[in-house]
Design an enzyme around this catalytic site. Structure first.
Site, PDB file in Angstrom:
ATOM      1  N   SER A   1       0.791  -1.234   0.000  1.00 24.18           N
ATOM      2  CA  SER A   1       0.000   0.000   0.000  1.00 24.18           C
ATOM      3  C   SER A   1       0.822   1.283   0.000  1.00 24.18           C
ATOM      4  O   SER A   1       0.247   2.374  -0.058  1.00 24.18           O
ATOM      5  CB  SER A   1      -0.949   0.019   1.206  1.00 24.18           C
TER       6      SER A   1
ATOM      7  N   LYS B   1       0.011   3.791  -2.640  1.00 26.82           N
ATOM      8  CA  LYS B   1      -1.013   4.840  -2.518  1.00 26.82           C
ATOM      9  C   LYS B   1      -0.421   6.243  -2.385  1.00 26.82           C
ATOM     10  O   LYS B   1      -1.145   7.233  -2.529  1.00 26.82           O
ATOM     11  CB  LYS B   1      -1.926   4.524  -1.336  1.00 26.82           C
TER      12      LYS B   1
ATOM     13  N   SER C   1      -6.092   3.270   4.644  1.00 23.32           N
ATOM     14  CA  SER C   1      -5.502   2.478   3.565  1.00 23.32           C
ATOM     15  C   SER C   1      -6.558   1.710   2.789  1.00 23.32           C
ATOM     16  O   SER C   1      -6.392   0.543   2.445  1.00 23.32           O
ATOM     17  CB  SER C   1      -4.437   1.511   4.106  1.00 23.32           C
TER      18      SER C   1
END
Length: 400
Positions: free
Chosen positions: A62, A65, A117
């Site tokens: 993640s 992101k 997230s």
């Protein structure tokens, strides 16, 4: 000639300096965290203070992101409203609970993306900006190249494991450094919690940041966690103390909090940043040749030279990191390629280099850029102007 020699020496040595890594010369040895890959970077000088396997291709999870958030901020307004598609609503992994057809502000999706997230938030944002996840991934890769993250390949906006979805600790650091320059991004990632809501249907959620360092590490102010089975524990982290920021990345770590704290502690405790000059500071003028030659007119009019002074400023900070226990011996040299510059010169064009030395060793460089455009034939224009003024003066003297 001395300036020209310095310029060529810089061209040879600059790449060596930029590619260098590890502890600043003379500093205590950097720590060796247990993460499979890591890097500690000074965002002002972009100097690598510690690294291991920082250029190895790894699953970023993640931390992907960071790029997603940056692209959204660059391409749409936080007050825009996104409609959640079936594909976005069905995205697996970590979620904020989006439903198909839901209307939600981009700003709320961004907080759901960076704090909780949310993979569903990432998909909804990608589709809002680019229409499809695939088209958004193409934008991600293009922006990565622009930032200098040349070993990165993004397939999706959330970081779920996929073939050909990879990055490196160095590339993630470069992307994060760029993102943290946007105050909107910096505000997002330093937030500990945020209540977000949907416009239709109406609901609210309290999302809490997954970055535990915001509570446990002095000066922590971002940026993003990431976890998958393949990637392990990942963390891109930023901290600021005494006005100085450091940024670290750990990938596939057994304890990302401990590994990151060790890296940041080393940077703050063992090194210091020196800014010899700031971006925009004035620099000595460069000299450019005007290719228009009128030697038979130049001498009578007092214009014996066809060389033009080009006003210049630093195009970036002239900064470097040195061991805290060893004060630098600073010398700044301005290298301009005399004889190699030819008009026209465009505003912002590179016309030389500022070089910083400490104890005789090249430690930093910054481009010198022209502050204004100078057209070709400027000397000719001055000659014509001088002739016109001379004729006008003779005409006026002849009037009664």
């Amino acid at each position: 000639m001395r300036r020209l020699v310095l310029f060529f020496l810089f061209c040879i040595s600059c790449s060596m300096f930029a590619a260098g890594s590890g502890a600043a010369a003379g500093a205590a040895a950097p720590p060796r965290p247990g993460a499979d890959a890591y890097i500690l970077l000074d965002p002002v000088s972009m100097q690598v203070l510690a690294e291991s396997n920082a250029y190895r291709l790894m699953a970023p999870a993640s931390t992907t992101k960071i790029m997603t958030c940056l692209l959204v901020l660059e391409n749409c307004s936080p007050v825009e409203v996104a409609r959640v598609s079936r594909r976005a609503a069905r995205t697996g992994g970590s979620r904020i609970g989006l439903r198909e057809g839901q209307l939600i502000a981009v700003e709320d999706l961004l907080y759901g993306l960076m704090l909780r997230s949310g993979n569903d938030a990432a998909a909804a944002l990608a589709e809002h900006v680019a229409g499809t996840i695939e088209d958004f991934a193409a934008l991600m890769n293009r922006r990565a190249r622009e930032l200098g993250a040349l070993a990165t390949s993004f397939i999706n906006p959330h970081g779920l494991t996929a073939p050909q979805h990879y990055s490196t600790a160095y590339d993630l650091a470069v992307i994060a450094c760029a993102a943290m320059q946007d105050p909107r991004f910096a505000a997002l990632v330093r937030s500990r919690e945020r209540e977000i809501g949907s416009l239709d249907p109406a609901w609210t959620r309290l999302v809490r940041n997954t970055n535990q360092l915001l509570w446990t590490y002095e000066g922590a102010d971002g940026v993003k966690t990431g976890t998958t089975d393949e990637a392990g524990q990942c963390l891109v982290a930023s901290a600021t103390r005494g006005g100085r920021q450091l940024l670290s990345v750990v990938l596939h770590s057994g304890n990302r909090w401990r590994d990151t704290a060790r890296l940041l502690d080393y940077g703050f405790d063992e090194t210091a940043l020196v800014v010899a000059a700031r971006s925009g500071d004035p620099a000595p003028a460069a000299i450019a040749r005007d290719p228009v030659r009128l030697p038979y007119l130049a001498a009578p009019l007092g214009l014996s030279s066809l060389r033009i002074a080009v006003p210049a400023v630093l195009g970036g900070d002239l900064a470097f990191v040195h061991p805290l226990r060893e004060p630098p011996a600073l010398e700044v040299v301005y290298a301009t390629p005399e004889g190699d510059l030819t008009l026209p010169i465009a505003e912002g064009q590179r016309v030389g280099t500022a070089l910083a030395y400490s104890h005789g060793v090249l430690v930093a460089s910054s481009p010198l850029v022209a502050t204004r455009s100078i057209p070709r034939g400027l000397v000719y224009a001055r000659l014509v102007e001088a002739l016109a003024n001379g004729l006008l003066g003779m005409f006026r003297q002849g009037l009664p």
